[in-house]
Design a protein around this motif. Structure first.
Motif, short mmCIF file in Angstrom:
data_model
loop_
_atom_site.label_atom_id
_atom_site.label_comp_id
_atom_site.label_asym_id
_atom_site.label_seq_id
_atom_site.Cartn_x
_atom_site.Cartn_y
_atom_site.Cartn_z
N GLU A 94 9.73 94.33 2.51
CA GLU A 94 10.11 93.25 2.07
C GLU A 94 11.31 92.32 2.99
N LYS A 305 15.98 90.41 -6.13
CA LYS A 305 16.20 89.65 -4.69
C LYS A 305 17.63 88.69 -5.08
N VAL A 316 16.59 91.95 -0.44
CA VAL A 316 15.72 92.29 -1.59
C VAL A 316 15.80 94.06 -1.64
#
Length: 683
Positions: A94, A305, A316
């Protein structure tokens, strides 16, 4: 540099944008960045195609050039390049930066014909491909420490563009793995957030909407938790994701030095298409938390997030997979990770948060709190029903006990304002106190329960214990907007107007889109004669809830005081209750309208203020029932200019003395003398 360099940037563009792409390429190369961009090799063929695919598979950053030309061309080789780059992100973590879209004209990202993955990251606007020094420095930072010696990696600085969400894993993440990842992110983002407050924000050319960033009034460390998105495919699971957001808000609220906006305001953006900068601007925060929830049976998968107000994603979480039976522990865990990434230390966690809670009871609690927030009769009735059901499932659910007390108190208060319920003799007060006592027995650190206790003491006109309870609530949770709101009302009713204004302003900042907070603060501004300020606050409240009674009442009175009587009369048609309408007319000194409506109203309080506003003082004193007065009545007596003609009347002096307001009255009049109200506009 060799073509297999791990720090190369792949520049993808349509042939119509070759000149702009060349300028961008030249600027990056001048800054020491290798760019894969060679117009001479655009000859086509299998070898060339294989080379392009290899470069996209190996490049460090992929920079698609987006323009009106790419919008117009729905087919082209650059679209193959874009799809290959988008597909590569599916295998990435991510936090890994890869996509860095550049727009060279006025093309809007919301309307652009690009892969969905491109819209999940921040776009840079470089008109005609003119790259600034800051942009080139930004690219070098994203490429890694080797490109910029002595600097931390992009993820460590919290400046990496967001890559798209990878498919949800079906395999449970080992505890050691997610803890290690979380700790790494804690260190990384903490370093980023510890930069001096004077350090300049990210350059304007890297912002999605430079005109809609956080206003200067936003706190240096302030946050709002947006409603987590329910990706379970079952609308019935919506309240679990809402509950997670609300609980994370509550846990973060106990972090010292962190301003946390209330969930009522943060949730108002649920389902709307507002941009991150716009949401942050309206809420007055520097950071937002967003996330997703997937619930499958007793298993919950959560991704959170942390996003800057200008849209940059700075942290994240790994996908946390947990059992849902211990909901509060899960909330504490997620909130703890977020708080640590703000380089702050969590305050004392609620005792109740460590106990397993019936998931169905928790969902009922969340629904009940949302119904309570409507602040009307239907909402109170629905909230009481839901919270009672929650307690039937779990009698040891402290939050539900505190919530039920709030519902009963607010309903009693509303009925008093309209139906002359004698608060000191209200039979439900004994039950309300039992609810609060039970909540505190189960959770001695419940800020909500202490706030409710303070409000209960106010309703029974016991200012010292009310203040003590409210200040304790704020010690436990400095971001409890309800506690600030009620403290503001209390301070006004005992003549401490400066403290009242400070608490009221803070309540609106902590829940800026909650009409009840804005309505209360605006009414205090109105009472001290700050009409223009009051009007501005009220308009914000009514933009969220156009039919909110208290804001409407204050708006009518304020319009009249500002000389806009016709507008006041027009607005009064939105109030469905004659008692409230008469009070609005009286507070606005609308004598004709007050005279016309007075015979139709039986409410003692509304008639009392109306008669005073008409100068019928003897009749007004015979109308008022001192035994039925509550704390807002004290504020009226202390600050409203309506009562100036009778301040020395022995009957009014006696009421002031009976309620222990002699010193408060003296303070209030001294303050008013030093702060004359705005001169009402001529009608």
């Amino acid at each position: 540099m060799p073509s297999d360099s791990p720090h190369a940037v792949f520049l993808s563009y349509a042939s119509q944008d070759a000149e702009a792409a060349a300028r961008l390429c030249a600027a990056l190369r001048a800054a020491g960045v290798e760019v894969w961009f060679d117009q001479n090799e655009l000859g086509g063929g299998d070898a060339w195609d294989n080379k392009i695919r290899k470069q996209i598979a190996e490049c460090a950053l992929f920079v698609p050039v987006i323009s009106a030309a790419t919008q117009a061309r729905l087919e082209g080789y650059f679209r193959i390049e874009w799809k290959l780059a988008a597909q590569r992100t599916h295998a990435m973590a991510e936090a890994k930066p890869f996509l860095l879209p550049v727009v060279i004209d006025a093309t809007r990202d919301a309307e652009a014909h690009v892969p969905a993955e491109f819209k999940a990251v921040q776009w840079t606007r470089l008109p005609d491909g003119e790259a600034s020094e800051k942009f080139c420095a930004r690219v070098k930072t994203l490429l890694g420490p080797e490109m910029e010696p002595g600097r931390p990696r992009p993820a460590e600085r919290g400046e990496a563009a967001a890559s798209p969400t990878s498919p949800h894993s079906r395999r449970r993440l080992p505890a050691a793995a997610w803890i290690a990842a979380a700790l790494a992110l804690v260190v990384a983002v903490s370093l980023w957030l510890r930069r001096p407050a004077s350090e300049s924000p990210p350059p304007a050319d890297l912002r999605r909407d430079a005109s809609a960033t956080t206003p200067p009034a936003a706190a240096q460390k302030s946050i709002a938790v947006l409603a987590f998105k329910n990706l379970s495919g079952d609308p019935a699971r919506e309240f679990f994701s809402d509950g997670l957001s609300e609980a994370v808000t509550d846990v973060l609220g106990r972090v010292p030095g962190l301003k946390v906006v209330g969930s009522a305001s943060a949730f108002s953006f649920k389902g709307k298409s507002a941009s991150i900068p716009e949401i942050a601007r309206q809420l007055g925060v520097t950071h937002l938390v967003d996330g997703t929830v997937i619930q499958d049976g007793q298993t919950v998968r959560i991704t959170a997030k942390l996003i800057q107000a200008d849209g940059f994603q700075v942290w994240v979480s790994d996908k946390l997979e947990r059992e849902s039976k211990n909901i509060f522990a899960l909330h504490d865990e997620v909130a703890g990770l977020i708080a640590k990434n703000l380089s702050l230390k969590l305050g004392a966690s609620s005792a109740a948060s460590k106990a397993a809670v019936n998931p169905q009871a928790f969902e009922l609690y969340v629904q009940g709190r949302q119904a309570w927030a409507m602040r009307n009769a239907d909402g109170y009735n629905r909230a009481e029903e839901l919270l009672t059901q929650a307690l039937q499932l779990d009698q040891n659910f402290a939050r539900a006990h505190a919530g039920l007390a709030d519902v009963r108190m607010l309903r009693a208060f509303t009925e008093h304002r309209i139906g002359q319920l004698r608060q000191r003799q209200a039979p439900e007060f004994a039950q309300i106190r039992r609810d609060i006592d039970r909540a505190l027995a189960l959770d001695p650190n419940s800020s909500d329960a202490y706030a409710g206790l303070g409000f209960l003491e106010m309703l029974q006109w016991n200012p010292p214990p009310a203040e003590h309870a409210l200040r304790l609530a704020l010690k436990l949770n400095p971001n409890n907007a309800n506690a600030h709101h009620w403290l503001s009302d209390l301070m006004c009713s005992i003549g401490q107007i400066d403290e009242s204004l400070a608490a009221g302003k803070l309540a609106t900042e902590l829940d800026p889109l909650a009409p009840v907070n804005a309505g209360s603060y605006a009414s205090i501004l109105f009472m001290i004669g700050r009409y223009e300020e009051s009007f501005a606050v009220i308009d914000r409240a009514l933009a969220v809830q156009p039919d909110a009674s208290v804001p409407l009442l204050v708006k009518i009175a304020t319009l009249a005081r500002l000389g806009r009587v016709a507008d006041a009369v027009q607005t009064s048609r939105k109030l469905v209750d004659d008692d409230w309408r008469l009070l609005a007319f009286a507070l606005g000194n609308m004598k004709f309208e007050t005279e016309q409506l007075l015979p139709k109203v039986s409410d003692h309080e509304a008639r009392w203020i109306a008669l005073e506003s008409l100068g019928r003082h003897d009749e007004a004193m015979r109308t008022i029932d001192p035994a039925g007065m509550v704390f807002p009545d004290a504020s009226f007596i202390l600050f409203l200019d309506t009562f100036d003609p009778v301040r020395s009347d022995p009957r009014m002096t006696k009421i002031v003395a009976d309620y222990g307001l002699t010193e408060a009255h003296a303070r209030a009049q001294a303050w008013r003398a030093a702060h004359p109200p705005e001169k009402p506009a001529a009608k």
